[in-house]
Structure formats: structure tokens, C-alpha cells
Write an enzyme that holds these catalytic residues in place. Structure first.
Site, PDB file in Angstrom:
ATOM      1  N   ASP A 164      14.399 -22.858  29.683  1.00 48.69           N
ATOM      2  CA  ASP A 164      15.366 -23.149  28.615  1.00 48.69           C
ATOM      3  C   ASP A 164      15.256 -24.605  28.164  1.00 48.69           C
ATOM      4  O   ASP A 164      15.387 -24.907  26.971  1.00 48.69           O
ATOM      5  CB  ASP A 164      16.784 -22.855  29.099  1.00 48.69           C
ATOM      6  CG  ASP A 164      17.067 -21.365  29.223  1.00 48.69           C
ATOM      7  OD1 ASP A 164      16.263 -20.568  28.711  1.00 48.69           O
ATOM      8  OD2 ASP A 164      18.087 -21.008  29.840  1.00 48.69           O
ATOM      9  N   ASN A 189       8.324 -20.033  33.230  1.00 47.23           N
ATOM     10  CA  ASN A 189       9.527 -19.439  33.823  1.00 47.23           C
ATOM     11  C   ASN A 189       9.297 -19.026  35.272  1.00 47.23           C
ATOM     12  O   ASN A 189      10.161 -19.230  36.139  1.00 47.23           O
ATOM     13  CB  ASN A 189       9.970 -18.226  33.003  1.00 47.23           C
ATOM     14  CG  ASN A 189      10.694 -18.618  31.729  1.00 47.23           C
ATOM     15  OD1 ASN A 189      11.357 -19.638  31.674  1.00 47.23           O
ATOM     16  ND2 ASN A 189      10.566 -17.802  30.701  1.00 47.23           N
ATOM     17  N   ASP A 234       3.940 -20.386  19.002  1.00 51.82           N
ATOM     18  CA  ASP A 234       4.688 -20.095  20.220  1.00 51.82           C
ATOM     19  C   ASP A 234       4.143 -20.916  21.376  1.00 51.82           C
ATOM     20  O   ASP A 234       3.095 -21.561  21.274  1.00 51.82           O
ATOM     21  CB  ASP A 234       4.730 -18.594  20.528  1.00 51.82           C
ATOM     22  CG  ASP A 234       3.416 -18.055  21.052  1.00 51.82           C
ATOM     23  OD1 ASP A 234       2.436 -18.828  21.157  1.00 51.82           O
ATOM     24  OD2 ASP A 234       3.345 -16.861  21.371  1.00 51.82           O
ATOM     25  N   ILE A 235       4.881 -20.920  22.471  1.00 57.20           N
ATOM     26  CA  ILE A 235       4.540 -21.749  23.622  1.00 57.20           C
ATOM     27  C   ILE A 235       3.505 -21.021  24.463  1.00 57.20           C
ATOM     28  O   ILE A 235       3.681 -19.850  24.821  1.00 57.20           O
ATOM     29  CB  ILE A 235       5.794 -22.041  24.454  1.00 57.20           C
ATOM     30  CG1 ILE A 235       6.856 -22.722  23.571  1.00 57.20           C
ATOM     31  CG2 ILE A 235       5.463 -22.910  25.653  1.00 57.20           C
ATOM     32  CD1 ILE A 235       8.200 -22.867  24.229  1.00 57.20           C
ATOM     33  N   GLU A 273       9.939 -17.199  22.787  1.00 61.09           N
ATOM     34  CA  GLU A 273       9.274 -18.503  22.735  1.00 61.09           C
ATOM     35  C   GLU A 273       8.477 -18.656  21.451  1.00 61.09           C
ATOM     36  O   GLU A 273       7.546 -19.453  21.362  1.00 61.09           O
ATOM     37  CB  GLU A 273       8.353 -18.689  23.947  1.00 61.09           C
ATOM     38  CG  GLU A 273       7.126 -17.801  23.962  1.00 61.09           C
ATOM     39  CD  GLU A 273       7.356 -16.431  24.611  1.00 61.09           C
ATOM     40  OE1 GLU A 273       6.359 -15.773  24.940  1.00 61.09           O
ATOM     41  OE2 GLU A 273       8.519 -16.030  24.776  1.00 61.09           O
TER      42      GLU A 273
END
Length: 253
Positions: free
Chosen positions: A149, A140, A132-133, A175
């Protein structure tokens, strides 16, 4: 109808010429018999004409009905092909994540189930990686959800470009992503996952300003493993990677 009319006429002619049959009962002279025979044949002709017309009309109706049936069959086949095409498009659309173009959670898990069955049957290696990020919430919050996005979309593109086609990639959360590496032991699979991690760090443009990195957790299938056990093992390895400072790869114990 033509044959039956011809037979009746032939019988009448022969009977008249032979001086037998009902014509003889009506008159005695040859001229009267011939005149009566001609009248009879004329009546036969007048009767056969409407019969022929009716038969021709029915033949035309039958031909039209056959043509309509063929047209309906053709239209039905065309509608069936269009429905199949629409169903395939819907199936493809349902299998792909709108944002990243990767497989959806449902579809990637279905693929993992099949790979686990194949692993059990053929005893071939199978490695699963979940990544995942890092600090995606901060991306965000700082740059906005549109930028977030774009980061997700860029990650999806990088994952498709960096991984061989025989590997499957899906988005399983906001994510969070899952990478399936069939035929790969965890030692060799780690090289592919590391290649992906480094590729993410080469993001350019606005995504590079976000400072995007990923953390990866990996596990190799063992006898008796299920989707649940493999995802849990990969999740624990991912948690270990994040606890160790993020932007790195960890294998399940």
C-alpha cells in the site's frame, strides 16, 4: 378604523350643531343634545379601543409571521448550501481513490470519453498511457500488503508531482494506472512517460528496498477511436513492454 371613527364623529358633531340628525329626535334642549353627543362620542371611543387593539395584535402577528417566514427561508437557504457542499464533498470523494489520491477508474474513464470527443471535434492530439508496477505481487509477498500500500501511495504522489496539472492520472486496477495526455502526440508524450518511469526509480526508504519499477504502454488517438479501443491498444503496448523485460516504455503499433 381610525379614519372611519373620525368621520362618524365629525358627522355627528356637525349634525348636532346644525340641529339635524337623530339627536334632535331624542331631546329638544341644547344641553341635552350636547350631553347625548358626548355620550355618543364616548361610545365611539370605547368601540374604537378594542378594534385598535385587535388590529394592533393582528399587525404584530403579521410581523411575527413575516419574521418566521424570513427565518425559515434563511434556514432553508443555509440547509441548501450545506447540502450542496456535502454533495460536492461526496462527489470529490467518489472521484478519488482513497489510497493514492488519484482519480478512480470510473472518473478517469469519464475524462477519457470527453477528451476523445474533443479530439474528434477539434482534431487535437491525444495520447493515453497505461502503466503498472512490475512484480507487484512479489512486493506484497515479500514485504507485506502494508508495504504494498505504501508503494501504491508513493507512486500516486510521484505521478502527481512529475506530471503537469493539465494531464489526468487515475488508478484503474490494483497496481495499474492510466495517464491522459491531451494535446500531446505520442512522440512528445513519451518524454513525459519516460520522466515518470525514471522518477519511480528514485523511490527512497522502504519503497526503494522493494526495487519498484513500472512498465508503460502508450497509444495516440486516431479517427474513430473509443475508450475501449484506446485502452486495448495501450494494454497491448504495456504487455509488449513487460514481455521485453519490464521497466520500459512501448508504443502501440
Amino acid at each position: 378604523a381610525v379614519i372611519s371613527t373620525a368621520i362618524v364623529a365629525l358627522v355627528a358633531i356637525i349634525a348636532t350643531l346644525d340641529a339635524t340628525g337623530p339627536v334632535i329626535m331624542a331631546t329638544t334642549t341644547a344641553e341635552d343634545r350636547m350631553l347625548l353627543l358626548q355620550t355618543f362620542l364616548a361610545c365611539q371611543l370605547l368601540i374604537s379601543l378594542p378594534v385598535a387593539s385587535i388590529l394592533e395584535d393582528r399587525a404584530s402577528q403579521a410581523a411575527n409571521a413575516l419574521h418566521r417566514e424570513q427565518t425559515l427561508r434563511s434556514e432553508a437557504e443555509k440547509a441548501r448550501r450545506q447540502a450542496e457542499l456535502a454533495n460536492r464533498k461526496l462527489s470529490i470523494a467518489a472521484a478519488r481513490d482513497d489510497l493514492t489520491g488519484l482519480f478512480t477508474r470510473t472518473r478517469i474513464i469519464q475524462k477519457l470519453e470527453k477528451l476523445i470527443e474533443r479530439h474528434a471535434d477539434k482534431d487535437t492530439p491525444l495520447t493515453v498511457a497505461i502503466f503498472d508496477i512490475d512484480h507487484f505481487k512479489m512486493v506484497n509477498d515479500r514485504f507485506g500488503h502494508i508495504a504494498g500500500d505504501e508503494v501504491l501511495r508513493a507512486i500516486g504522489q510521484i505521478a502527481r508531482d512529475a506530471m503537469p496539472r493539465r494531464f489526468e492520472i487515475g488508478r484503474i486496477g490494483g497496481e495499474e494506472f492510466m495517464l491522459l495526455l491531451p494535446g500531446q502526440a505520442v512522440e512528445t508524450a513519451a518524454g513525459y512517460a519516460e520522466q515518470l518511469r525514471l522518477a519511480v526509480m528514485t523511490l527512497s526508504g522502504q519503497q526503494a528496498q522493494c526495487g519498484v519499477t513500472i512498465s508503460v504502454g502508450m497509444t495516440e488517438a486516431r479517427m474513430g477511436d473509443t475508450v475501449k479501443t484506446m485502452m486495448r491498444a495501450a494494454d497491448l503496448a504495456l504487455y509488449a513492454a513487460k514481455s521485453s523485460g519490464r521497466n520500459q516504455l512501448k508504443r502501440a503499433a
